[in-house]
Design a protein around this motif. Structure first.
Motif, PDB file in Angstrom:
ATOM      1  N   LEU A 102      -4.301  -5.423 -11.689  1.00 53.34           N
ATOM      2  CA  LEU A 102      -4.387  -4.717 -10.400  1.00 53.34           C
ATOM      3  C   LEU A 102      -4.288  -3.210 -10.629  1.00 53.34           C
ATOM      4  CD1 LEU A 102      -2.136  -7.089  -8.269  1.00 53.34           C
ATOM      5  CD2 LEU A 102      -4.626  -7.110  -8.475  1.00 53.34           C
ATOM      6  N   ARG A 103      -5.237  -2.700 -11.371  1.00 54.23           N
ATOM      7  CA  ARG A 103      -5.190  -1.283 -11.767  1.00 54.23           C
ATOM      8  C   ARG A 103      -5.363  -0.352 -10.571  1.00 54.23           C
ATOM      9  NH1 ARG A 103      -8.308  -3.680 -15.974  1.00 54.23           N
ATOM     10  NH2 ARG A 103      -7.198  -3.670 -17.988  1.00 54.23           N
ATOM     11  N   ALA A 104      -6.163  -0.743  -9.616  1.00 51.43           N
ATOM     12  CA  ALA A 104      -6.363   0.114  -8.437  1.00 51.43           C
ATOM     13  C   ALA A 104      -5.071   0.234  -7.627  1.00 51.43           C
ATOM     14  CB  ALA A 104      -7.488  -0.448  -7.571  1.00 51.43           C
ATOM     15  N   THR A 105      -4.298  -0.844  -7.588  1.00 54.20           N
ATOM     16  CA  THR A 105      -3.008  -0.791  -6.885  1.00 54.20           C
ATOM     17  C   THR A 105      -2.061   0.158  -7.593  1.00 54.20           C
ATOM     18  OG1 THR A 105      -3.278  -3.064  -6.114  1.00 54.20           O
ATOM     19  CG2 THR A 105      -1.051  -2.172  -6.107  1.00 54.20           C
ATOM     20  N   LEU A 106      -2.039   0.100  -8.920  1.00 58.41           N
ATOM     21  CA  LEU A 106      -1.184   1.012  -9.681  1.00 58.41           C
ATOM     22  C   LEU A 106      -1.629   2.457  -9.480  1.00 58.41           C
ATOM     23  CD1 LEU A 106       1.103   1.533 -11.621  1.00 58.41           C
ATOM     24  CD2 LEU A 106      -0.428   0.976 -13.534  1.00 58.41           C
ATOM     25  N   ALA A 107      -2.940   2.686  -9.432  1.00 64.02           N
ATOM     26  CA  ALA A 107      -3.448   4.037  -9.195  1.00 64.02           C
ATOM     27  C   ALA A 107      -3.023   4.551  -7.821  1.00 64.02           C
ATOM     28  CB  ALA A 107      -4.966   4.056  -9.329  1.00 64.02           C
ATOM     29  N   ALA A 108      -3.059   3.673  -6.818  1.00 67.37           N
ATOM     30  CA  ALA A 108      -2.628   4.071  -5.473  1.00 67.37           C
ATOM     31  C   ALA A 108      -1.146   4.387  -5.444  1.00 67.37           C
ATOM     32  CB  ALA A 108      -2.948   2.957  -4.479  1.00 67.37           C
ATOM     33  N   ARG A 116       6.198   1.032  -3.540  1.00 68.95           N
ATOM     34  CA  ARG A 116       6.396  -0.047  -4.508  1.00 68.95           C
ATOM     35  C   ARG A 116       6.456  -1.390  -3.794  1.00 68.95           C
ATOM     36  NH1 ARG A 116       6.134  -3.368  -7.610  1.00 68.95           N
ATOM     37  NH2 ARG A 116       7.117  -3.680  -9.646  1.00 68.95           N
ATOM     38  N   ALA A 117       7.001  -1.402  -2.594  1.00 66.29           N
ATOM     39  CA  ALA A 117       7.072  -2.653  -1.829  1.00 66.29           C
ATOM     40  C   ALA A 117       5.678  -3.155  -1.464  1.00 66.29           C
ATOM     41  CB  ALA A 117       7.909  -2.446  -0.565  1.00 66.29           C
ATOM     42  N   HIS A 118       4.760  -2.241  -1.117  1.00 58.15           N
ATOM     43  CA  HIS A 118       3.382  -2.641  -0.834  1.00 58.15           C
ATOM     44  C   HIS A 118       2.723  -3.212  -2.086  1.00 58.15           C
ATOM     45  CE1 HIS A 118       3.928  -0.104   2.750  1.00 58.15           C
ATOM     46  NE2 HIS A 118       2.899  -0.739   3.268  1.00 58.15           N
ATOM     47  N   ALA A 119       2.963  -2.566  -3.228  1.00 59.97           N
ATOM     48  CA  ALA A 119       2.393  -3.064  -4.484  1.00 59.97           C
ATOM     49  C   ALA A 119       2.917  -4.467  -4.789  1.00 59.97           C
ATOM     50  CB  ALA A 119       2.733  -2.108  -5.628  1.00 59.97           C
ATOM     51  N   HIS A 120       4.208  -4.676  -4.575  1.00 59.71           N
ATOM     52  CA  HIS A 120       4.800  -6.000  -4.794  1.00 59.71           C
ATOM     53  C   HIS A 120       4.140  -7.037  -3.882  1.00 59.71           C
ATOM     54  CE1 HIS A 120       7.836  -9.142  -5.354  1.00 59.71           C
ATOM     55  NE2 HIS A 120       7.909  -9.217  -4.039  1.00 59.71           N
ATOM     56  N   GLU A 121       3.862  -6.660  -2.645  1.00 56.55           N
ATOM     57  CA  GLU A 121       3.244  -7.592  -1.705  1.00 56.55           C
ATOM     58  C   GLU A 121       1.839  -7.968  -2.166  1.00 56.55           C
ATOM     59  OE1 GLU A 121       4.029 -10.041   1.355  1.00 56.55           O
ATOM     60  OE2 GLU A 121       5.371  -8.486   0.587  1.00 56.55           O
TER      61      GLU A 121
END
Length: 473
Positions: A102-108, A116-121
């Motif tokens: 999920l590289r795009a999520t990490l970039a965001a 970080r909570a959104h990324a976890h979701e």
């Protein structure tokens, strides 16, 4: 306070709020950096496990050595951060997922666009998908993660992912239905939580029946709160098989009052026993695609605010539960949008549509359900607003007062999108839970009608009202 002092105070407040937001963005960047470090640690542990196996001349032992290295790393990470080993293992696994899948999520996260909570979701919601589908799901979820608070994003994620599932809802539902259970969790002060993992449609009808029975009991004079009545009726239902509304005599009243020290109803009222299913009338809406209702496809139904139900169950509910309101989602007519715009009172059908669209207070960060809200004209009726879908939204009492008395204002675009302007001058956008089609143009490109925003100056509003006074032929 002078106008100059007021402006300075507003400017200073806006600057402080921007510092808070910038601080949150910096925190997100730091958390993204931590994710990359954890991913590097895990990759290093995996690499050293392979090297150790090669050095020992036992390549077949790499799996065991890998497991040992990862467990050792997780244990030391847990000791360093004073967290449990299980939490440390989860952080390592999530770091690997963000860095590799999920590289795009990490970039965001690095850009400070999401928390970080959104990324976890996003990680959690896409965990069951194969790699290719997971990337597609990430692309669909990220725009919403950047716009919505965490609670709203969780609901939206479930809706978005449903459209990307390759396996039918019915099959997934069958697997999930096999896991239904009841769980008891002790609490303090002699209380406990009794949680039931049930089919959504059944749970919705049970809750609706309990709510309606509680309202009926309150109308009969019961002094308990609605929440207390729902809990007590659930106990009666499970232990006795029925609920009792009202009392036969004073003795019964006194016996029931021992539960919470309050008399349940007037002794003059006659007791009525009832099944909860008979109290679940006209409070559960089910949105069903017209072709699903006709049996021509297997698109899922939706209980607004709760979630999707499989098409078989949706059709069954319509056939067996006439108390449920069915709403065909095909745009077969726009009649619900064509109300008398000269009246202040909101027609019942328009209220129903707005409740389905909003599902909670539409102020930023507020999730108050419709029963604790009231409909508000985005542009005040006295200032030229209309009693129409595009000028009404649910607001709780607190945010209704803030809008009218504390300097907050809003503008509503098409499909129920609201832009709020705070006293600081900052703007915040909120989105409806469901999109209700309108005849007008796209909300993201609102027509240039010369209409000022509600937060424009009084002279602009006065000129706008004058333009609206066009005599009818």
């Amino acid at each position: 306070m002078t106008p100059l002092a007021s402006d300075l105070g507003t400017s200073w407040q806006a600057e402080l709020l921007e510092r808070v937001c910038q601080g949150r963005r910096e925190i997100a960047k730091i958390e993204a950096a931590e994710v990359r470090v954890l991913a590097d640690l895990l990759m290093d542990a995996e690499g050293s496990a392979g090297e150790d196996a090669i050095d020992a001349g036992d390549v077949a032992d790499v799996t065991r050595r890998h497991d040992l290295k990862v467990r050792s790393l997780a244990t030391e990470l847990a000791a360093s951060l004073k967290i449990s080993v299980r939490t440390a293992e989860q952080r390592l696994a999530e770091a690997w997922t963000l860095a590799n899948e999920l590289r795009a999520t990490l970039a965001a996260l690095e850009a400070g666009d999401i928390s970080r909570a959104h990324a976890h979701e996003i990680i959690t919601e896409t965990a069951h998908l194969p790699s290719g589908s997971r990337v597609a799901a990430e692309a669909a979820l990220l725009p919403w993660a950047k716009k919505l608070g965490l609670a709203r994003f969780r609901k939206k994620a479930a809706q978005v992912l449903e459209t990307l599932e390759t396996e039918s809802l019915r099959r997934r539902h069958e697997r999930a239905f096999a896991k239904r259970h009841i769980e008891l969790t002790p609490a303090r002060d002699g209380m406990a939580h009794l949680d039931a993992y049930l089919e959504l449609s059944d749970a919705a009808r049970i809750k609706a029946g309990l709510e309606n029975a509680a309202q009926e009991a309150r109308a009969a004079g019961d002094a308990r709160t609605g929440a207390q009545l729902e809990a007590d009726f659930a106990v009666e239902l499970l232990l006795d098989g029925q609920i009792t509304i009202g009392s036969l005599d004073t003795q019964t009243d006194q016996a029931r009052s021992t539960r919470d020290g309050k008399v349940s109803a007037s002794p003059a009222r006659e007791a009525r026993t009832a099944a909860v299913k008979h109290r679940a009338a006209v409070t559960v809406d089910v949105l069903i695609p017209a072709e699903t209702l006709a049996g021509k496809n297997d698109q899922p139904g939706l209980i607004p605010g709760l979630g999707v139900i499989d098409p078989f169950r949706a059709r069954e509910l319509v056939a067996l539960a006439p108390s449920l309101r069915r709403i065909l989602t095909d745009p077969i007519t726009s009649a619900i949008l064509d109300f008398d715009r000269t009246t202040y009172r909101v027609p019942a059908e328009l209220k129903r549509v707005l409740k389905l669209r909003d599902q909670h207070c539409r102020a930023p960060g507020c999730g108050a359900p419709p029963k604790y809200t009231e409909l508000d004209h985005s542009i005040a009726y006295a200032r030229g607003g209309t009693t129409a879908l595009t000028d009404l939204a649910h607001l709780c009492k607190n945010h209704h007062v803030l809008k009218h008395q504390a300097g907050w204002s809003l503008r509503q675009y098409l499909d129920g999108v609201l832009d709020w302007r705070a006293p600081s001058g900052r703007t915040y956008r909120t989105y409806p839970e469901l999109t209700v089609p309108t005849r007008r143009t796209d909300p993201w490109n609102p027509p240039d009608t010369g209409e000022p925003a509600p937060f424009d100056g009084p002279k602009a509003r006065k000129a706008h009202r004058a333009r609206r006074r066009i005599p009818r032929n």
